[in-house]
Enzyme design. Structure first.
Site, short mmCIF file in Angstrom:
data_model
loop_
_atom_site.label_atom_id
_atom_site.label_comp_id
_atom_site.label_asym_id
_atom_site.label_seq_id
_atom_site.Cartn_x
_atom_site.Cartn_y
_atom_site.Cartn_z
N ASP A 462 36.71 72.49 -58.41
CA ASP A 462 37.11 71.99 -57.09
C ASP A 462 36.43 72.81 -55.98
O ASP A 462 35.89 73.90 -56.22
CB ASP A 462 38.64 72.10 -56.97
N ASP A 531 41.48 61.99 -53.70
CA ASP A 531 42.87 62.41 -53.90
C ASP A 531 43.82 61.24 -53.65
O ASP A 531 45.00 61.33 -53.95
CB ASP A 531 43.22 63.56 -52.94
C1 GLA Z 1 42.29 69.32 -54.33
C2 GLA Z 1 42.00 68.32 -55.42
C3 GLA Z 1 43.32 67.88 -56.03
C4 GLA Z 1 44.05 69.08 -56.59
C5 GLA Z 1 44.25 70.11 -55.50
C6 GLA Z 1 44.82 71.38 -56.07
O1 GLA Z 1 42.91 68.74 -53.26
O2 GLA Z 1 41.30 67.23 -54.94
O3 GLA Z 1 43.10 66.93 -57.05
O4 GLA Z 1 43.29 69.63 -57.64
O5 GLA Z 1 43.04 70.41 -54.84
O6 GLA Z 1 45.03 72.34 -55.09
#
Ligand code: GLA
Length: 723
Positions: A462, A531
């Protein structure tokens, strides 16, 4: 042999469907003023494949339009127009030499030709700058790859304001229309299509990442292309840092697209003896409309970009939406048991497992199991996951640090920063400078150890904030190089990790789809698309995504209803059918699903596994409608198998087509319905000719008026007889 010599200093990249003709322009003697010694590498032609005998006749310089004492338009066709001489367009290369000298003057040195690659070497003799313009074309693809190398063979540093991978001229047409995507967090890859105004239209990211706001590609047509037909010229940049793509629609009527890494402001620094390669820009011509252009990009991505394209991506379960930061061994094992039961093959523990990370304000950077939550480490958890028959995966965010972490307390100098300036946090975190070799070594050390100790099959990598105050004090005049070398560092760590752990698979994530591009896909296997897991919103996101990237890279989870982002309630089946159009995953709190939901979900996961090869490796056809708003469908074809997923979120229109016409079938062949929810109109075992299916279509119950909202269906046909 895709790159062939045509005439003196003229070559053609010949692909199955296109010809890209380029070379060194010789002085035609038509210029009123001379620019002796100034070299122009020009693109003579880019379009439908020409017969070999016709190549030489196409390599004629076009008559320049509208030349005057004020303007010389010839740079529109140049592969690498420089800031120098009589050029006033957007430069692809802009250099600043010692003493403030500008105006690059290049001469042609030589062509270094291979079978599928050529380097045209240019030199700015006065300052010892060597410029290589590279063209490569792999067998069997219509994509032409271009990049630039610069080498400073002089005695003083050179700075570049712009160092693009190259410019692409779109042939003369009476109008130009452009297709691309824009977006935001939880709103990625929204398709936009508009006429290109006369002027310079720039798509860019200044965030240090690919970004949610735009994606580095463009498709251009003459305003007449459709999904099924018409000429399309496309350019994409394979790069995951800041970037810039400018389409110049000249007042004279011409169009060129230049693109490259970096953005306005930071400059590229090249010390004496240094050499640098730009990322690749990729050009594609096709005459089968947007649909065929997308399929060509997908084939290229599978054939020449992805590290493990033939594998089927597993159905994964990810704990994020179920548990957030509230991660415990028992809680994860409880979810794992449900995930295994529903058919998941990979269990990914998301954020919250490490350091003191029980909220987003602390622990990032401390990559060891949270001692309070996992006093004995993660072995029991992942052994439990494997005992349930699933592989193990973990979320990491290697480029980030919370100020409240042991790492930051120990290494405050590792973050991007300028002396005497604030260090602004976003999501309570700062960016580690992956341009630094010590930071890269630290990252590879703990990542490798983590993967080894827990036998991880998968990492979700990420990256949750944009760059700010992006300084690198130790680097002195090279400080701006962090903008590209950070990305180089991320690539280097991923590459080294894969080298050491060949079985490891990586998902690229940046707050959802903030790092989706053909650069990161060289070292990752799939991307977290958004997300936003709301099925209806997802349809639009997936639609835009599909223009460039294949379904086998598009992670899509089914999560809870109402959706945590939008509070929208969408039936389970519809949610599944949307996620089944990519790499299906699950992300909700499975322990709260009812027994009926759970059984239905298990059946749908099984159905997905049956169609998975077709979706992940097949040819995509977008069958119309406005995904997420009106009735629409996607179709995948692999060998003799055809899979259709059709959706109707709601239907105020009583006059909308009830029939769905399929695409990409053999008109004479006979297809048999093997899976159908279409009831009497397309019962299992019924047979139709390809032509009937494409010309007349099938009546789908979900497309009929007067039905409930959120109808969707899955249909599979198999070619049973070929003519
Ligand atoms: C980001 C990712 C999510 C999740 C969060 C965790 O927003 O896109 O899918 O992994 O971080 O903090």
């Amino acid at each position: 042999m895709p790159i062939i010599p045509v005439a003196e200093r003229t070559w053609a990249a010949v692909t199955p469907a296109s010809t890209y003709l380029f070379g060194v322009e010789t002085d035609t003697g038509t210029a009123p003023d001379t620019d002796a010694g100034d070299v122009r590498l020009v693109q003579w032609y880019w379009g439908p494949r020409l017969p070999e005998a016709a190549l030489a006749e196409a390599a004629l310089p076009p008559t320049p339009r509208q030349r005057s004492g004020f303007h010389d338009p010839r740079d529109i066709h140049e592969l690498l127009p420089v800031d120098g001489g009589r050029r006033w367009g957007v430069p692809s290369l802009q250099a600043f030499y010692e003493g403030g000298v500008r105006s690059v003057e290049l001469s042609f040195a030589e062509a270094v030709a291979g079978t599928d690659e050529i380097e045209l070497v240019l030199r700015d003799e006065t300052y010892g700058l060597r410029v290589g313009v590279h063209v490569r074309c792999a067998d069997g693809t219509d994509v032409v790859e271009r990049w630039v190398t610069v080498a400073n063979e002089g005695a003083a540093p050179v700075r570049f304001g712009r160092l693009d991978s190259g410019s692409w001229a779109v042939p003369e047409r009476s109008a130009y229309r452009c297709t691309g995507v824009y977006g935001a967090w939880a709103y990625e890859t929204q398709l936009q299509r508009a006429e290109l105004p006369v002027g310079e239209t720039t798509f860019t990211s200044r965030t240090g990442t690919t970004s949610h706001r735009a994606n580095p590609w463009i498709m251009v047509d003459a305003g007449d292309a459709t999904e099924e037909s018409g000429e399309v010229w496309a350019v994409a940049l394979a790069w995951s840092g800041s970037w810039r793509l400018t389409a110049q629609h000249r007042p004279e009527g011409d169009l060129a697209v230049t693109c490259g890494f970096g953005h306005d402001g930071p400059s590229v620094h090249l010390a004496p003896g240094e050499r640098l390669r730009t990322p690749s820009a990729l050009g594609l011509y096709g005459d089968g409309g947007y649909g065929a252009a997308s399929r060509a990009w997908h084939a290229y991505t599978r054939g020449h970009v992805l590290p493990a394209p033939r594998e089927e991506r597993p159905v994964l379960y990810n704990s994020w939406e179920a548990t957030g930061f509230d991660v415990s061994e028992s809680g994860q094992l409880e979810l794992a048991a449900r995930a295994a039961e529903v058919g998941a093959e990979l269990f990914v523990v998301d954020d919250g497992w490490f350091g003191t990370r029980d909220r987003d304000s602390r622990g990032l950077g401390d990559w060891w199991p949270n001692p309070g939550r996992f006093p004995d480490g993660l072995t029991r958890l992942f052994d439990g996951v494997r005992a349930l028959g699933m592989a193990a995966g973990l979320w990491v965010e290697p480029e980030m640090v919370n100020p409240d972490s042991d790492l930051y307390r120990d290494r405050p100098d590792w973050v991007l920063h300028h002396p005497g300036r604030r260090r602004d946090t976003m999501r309570n975190q700062l960016v580690l400078n992956f341009a630094r070799t010590d930071v890269r070594e630290w990252a590879i050390g703990w990542l490798d150890a983590l993967v080894g100790e827990y036998h991880l099959a998968y990492l979700k990598w990420d990256m949750n904030r944009s760059f700010s105050q992006a300084g690198w004090p130790e680097a002195g005049e090279r400080a701006d190089m962090l903008w590209s070398e950070h990305t180089d560092g991320v690539y280097a760590v991923m590459d080294e990790l894969r080298r050491r752990r060949p079985g490891l698979r990586i998902e690229s994530c940046s707050g959802g789809g903030g790092r989706v591009d053909l650069g990161v896909l060289r070292r990752t296997d799939q991307v977290w698309t958004s997300d936003n897991t709301d099925a209806r919103d997802r349809q639009a996101i997936q639609h835009g995504f599909s223009y460039l990237y294949p379904a086998g890279t598009m992670s899509a989870w089914v999560t809870d209803s109402p959706n945590p982002h939008t509070r929208r309630r969408v039936p389970l089946r519809y949610r599944f059918h949307v996620a089944m159009a990519g790499v299906l995953g699950l992300g909700g709190n499975l322990t709260a699903w009812s027994a009926e939901e759970f059984d239905e979900a298990a059946g749908l996961v099984e159905a997905y596994k049956a169609i998975r090869p077709v979706v992940q490796h097949g040819r995509l056809h977008r069958l119309g409608g406005t995904p997420g708003l009106t009735a629409s469908a996607v179709q995948y074809v692999l060998d003799d198998r055809v899979v259709v997923l059709a959706y109707n979120p709601f239907s105020p229109d009583r006059r909308a087509p009830r029939r769905l016409r399929l695409a990409g079938l053999d008109p004479e062949a006979v297809y048999e319905v093997v899976t159908s929810e279409a009831g009497a109109t397309a019962p299992v075992g019924s047979r139709r000719h390809g032509r009937t299916l494409t010309a007349l279509g099938l009546i789908l119950p979900s497309f009929l008026p007067n039905g409930p909202d959120y109808r969707s269906e899955l249909l599979e046909l198999r070619r049973v007889r070929t003519p």
